[in-house]
Design an enzyme around this catalytic site. Structure first.
Site, short mmCIF file in Angstrom:
data_model
loop_
_atom_site.label_atom_id
_atom_site.label_comp_id
_atom_site.label_asym_id
_atom_site.label_seq_id
_atom_site.Cartn_x
_atom_site.Cartn_y
_atom_site.Cartn_z
N ASN A 169 69.25 38.82 35.04
CA ASN A 169 69.34 39.07 36.48
C ASN A 169 69.54 40.54 36.84
OD1 ASN A 169 70.27 38.37 39.39
ND2 ASN A 169 72.09 39.31 38.49
N TYR A 190 58.92 49.36 42.52
CA TYR A 190 59.71 48.10 42.45
C TYR A 190 58.75 46.92 42.29
CZ TYR A 190 62.92 44.30 43.53
OH TYR A 190 63.67 43.14 43.47
N SER A 205 60.91 38.23 41.72
CA SER A 205 61.00 38.48 43.17
C SER A 205 59.68 38.10 43.81
CB SER A 205 61.27 39.96 43.42
OG SER A 205 61.16 40.27 44.80
N GLY A 212 74.22 41.42 35.12
CA GLY A 212 74.35 41.77 36.53
C GLY A 212 75.24 40.78 37.26
N ARG A 259 77.83 46.90 34.56
CA ARG A 259 78.47 48.19 34.29
C ARG A 259 79.87 48.25 34.89
NH1 ARG A 259 73.76 51.51 36.93
NH2 ARG A 259 74.15 49.76 38.33
N THR A 280 72.59 40.75 49.55
CA THR A 280 73.54 41.07 48.49
C THR A 280 73.78 42.58 48.62
OG1 THR A 280 71.71 41.56 46.99
CG2 THR A 280 72.54 39.30 46.96
N GLU A 281 74.15 43.23 47.52
CA GLU A 281 74.26 44.70 47.58
C GLU A 281 72.89 45.37 47.36
OE1 GLU A 281 77.39 45.92 44.93
OE2 GLU A 281 78.81 44.55 45.88
N PRO A 303 63.10 35.28 44.32
CA PRO A 303 63.66 35.20 45.67
C PRO A 303 62.95 36.13 46.65
CG PRO A 303 65.34 35.83 44.02
CD PRO A 303 63.99 36.01 43.40
N GLY A 304 63.00 35.71 47.93
CA GLY A 304 62.65 36.60 49.03
C GLY A 304 63.94 37.26 49.52
N1 LIG Z 1 68.47 40.71 47.10
C1 LIG Z 1 67.19 40.47 47.20
O1 LIG Z 1 66.61 40.43 48.32
C2 LIG Z 1 66.38 40.17 45.97
C3 LIG Z 1 65.12 39.58 46.13
C4 LIG Z 1 64.36 39.34 44.99
C5 LIG Z 1 64.86 39.63 43.74
N2 LIG Z 1 66.08 40.21 43.60
C6 LIG Z 1 66.54 40.52 42.24
O2 LIG Z 1 67.75 39.84 42.00
C7 LIG Z 1 68.48 40.52 40.96
C8 LIG Z 1 69.93 40.67 41.38
O3 LIG Z 1 70.01 41.49 42.52
P1 LIG Z 1 71.02 41.21 43.71
O4 LIG Z 1 70.21 40.94 44.92
O5 LIG Z 1 72.07 40.25 43.33
O6 LIG Z 1 71.61 42.70 43.89
P2 LIG Z 1 73.06 43.30 43.62
O7 LIG Z 1 74.08 42.61 44.46
O8 LIG Z 1 72.89 44.77 43.80
O9 LIG Z 1 73.33 42.97 42.09
C9 LIG Z 1 72.65 43.64 41.04
C10 LIG Z 1 73.43 43.43 39.75
O10 LIG Z 1 72.73 44.09 38.69
C11 LIG Z 1 73.65 44.86 37.96
N3 LIG Z 1 73.00 46.00 37.33
C12 LIG Z 1 72.21 46.95 37.92
N4 LIG Z 1 71.83 47.86 37.02
C13 LIG Z 1 72.37 47.48 35.83
C14 LIG Z 1 72.35 48.04 34.53
N5 LIG Z 1 71.68 49.16 34.25
N6 LIG Z 1 73.02 47.40 33.54
C15 LIG Z 1 73.71 46.27 33.80
N7 LIG Z 1 73.78 45.70 35.01
C16 LIG Z 1 73.11 46.32 36.02
C17 LIG Z 1 74.71 45.27 38.97
O11 LIG Z 1 75.96 45.51 38.32
P3 LIG Z 1 76.61 46.94 38.03
O12 LIG Z 1 76.22 47.86 39.16
O13 LIG Z 1 78.08 46.64 37.97
O14 LIG Z 1 76.06 47.34 36.71
C18 LIG Z 1 74.82 44.02 39.81
O15 LIG Z 1 75.73 43.12 39.21
C19 LIG Z 1 67.73 41.84 40.73
O16 LIG Z 1 66.93 41.71 39.57
C20 LIG Z 1 66.85 41.98 41.98
O17 LIG Z 1 65.69 42.73 41.72
C21 LIG Z 1 66.86 40.47 44.69
#
Ligand SMILES: NC(=O)c1ccc[n+]([C@@H]2O[C@H](COP(=O)([O-])OP(=O)(O)OC[C@H]3O[C@@H](n4cnc5c(N)ncnc54)[C@H](OP(=O)(O)O)[C@@H]3O)[C@@H](O)[C@H]2O)c1
Length: 258
Positions: free
Chosen positions: A91, A157, A144, A13, A38, A192-193, A187-188
């Site tokens: 991640n 989730y 998370s 990711g 991806r 991001t996206e 993380p809280g």
């Molecule tokens: N943002 C928050 O508030 C938050 C809080 C707690 C935990 N998290 C966790 O942090 C992690 C990263 O999220 P983020 O906040 O950085 O969100 P993000 O900006 O949407 O990034 C998610 C990443 O995961 C990749 N991904 C999703 N599905 C995938 C798949 N099937 N195969 C390979 N790659 C995949 C996406 O890449 P592609 O679309 O290019 O595949 C992207 O690079 C996640 O596990 C999320 O649950 C986020």
């Protein structure tokens, strides 16, 4: 002290958010990278920039972590062409939808369970044996605060992130007696996206999640991951919970009025 220089860090990711933040920070510390997602175009652009700016080696792989056969091929390629990664940052993940469970969308459920739980397991299953063979490595799972407290509409989730926390503990126990460290970063609210994906592309709804307070960024979480990885080999951080200063739980969040 810099203990990451020359290490090989695998980040799933890595095309956005926390994963991209990790790629940039570890690159600045002189680590070589294996980046997975991806959206290959984004990974290629990141590779060009980081190799140019830091003189490191970056390998990119277009991979859907849900596709077990593809992950198996990826594992074989790693074994054949690259040394075992020193660090695996699990991640890749997402939330999809935020409705009530009794009105839940089956595709949303599959997307979350298949990515956050089975995808993390697929990658670990094919990468961790390479670490075990060398008796060294570090697995960093991204959980998370959703894995600590359930919030309304979080249902599936939440369940996937509780599973990540359980798997983190399980991995740690199963690897006792090895030199492989296991950590979970929780993380809280992090801008991001993530919320755009959760609300199926609705940017306005996503923006509203971060209204009236300063959220964490992907770079903030990358700093925490870097800290955990950079600790001396005998120091293992099992779990880190990180929230913005304005947030004290998924329910307690101070927003400045407009
Ligand atoms: N943002 C928050 O508030 C938050 C809080 C707690 C935990 N998290 C966790 O942090 C992690 C990263 O999220 P983020 O906040 O950085 O969100 P993000 O900006 O949407 O990034 C998610 C990443 O995961 C990749 N991904 C999703 N599905 C995938 C798949 N099937 N195969 C390979 N790659 C995949 C996406 O890449 P592609 O679309 O290019 O595949 C992207 O690079 C996640 O596990 C999320 O649950 C986020």
């Amino acid at each position: 002290m810099n203990r990451v220089k020359g290490k090989r860090i695998l980040v799933t990711g890595a095309s956005s958010g926390i994963g991209e933040g990790c790629a940039k920070l570890f690159a600045s510390g002189g680590a070589d990278l294996v980046l997975v997602a991806r959206r290959e175009g984004r990974l290629r652009r990141l590779k060009e920039t980081l190799e140019r700016e830091h003189g490191i080696d970056v390998r990119v792989f277009q991979l859907d972590v849900r596709d077990r056969d593809a992950v198996e091929d990826f594992g074989r390629t790693l074994e054949r062409e690259i040394v075992a990664p020193d660090v695996l940052v699990n991640n890749a993940g997402l939330a999809s939808g935020m409705g009530k469970f009794f009105e839940g969308d089956f595709d949303d459920w599959d997307r979350m369970i298949d990515t956050n739980v089975k995808g993390l397991l697929n990658v670990s299953r094919y990468v961790v044996p390479l670490m075990v063979k060398q008796n060294r490595g570090h697995i960093v799972n991204i959980g998370s605060i959703a894995g600590h407290i359930v919030y309304p509409g979080g249902n599936v989730y939440n369940a996937t992130k509780y599973a990540v926390r359980a798997l983190n503990q399980a991995m740690s126990l199963d690897l006792v007696g090895t030199n492989i460290r296991v950590s979970c970063i929780d993380p809280g609210a992090t801008q991001t996206e993530f919320s755009v994906v959760r609300f199926h592309g609705d940017e306005e709804k996503a923006e509203d999640v971060y209204r009236g307070f300063k959220p964490l960024t992907g770079d903030d979480i990358a700093e925490a991951i870097y800290f955990v990885v950079n600790a001396p080999e005998h120091v293992n951080v099992l779990n880190l919970v990180i929230m913005p200063t304005a947030q004290r739980s998924p329910f307690v969040l101070h927003r400045e009025e407009d």
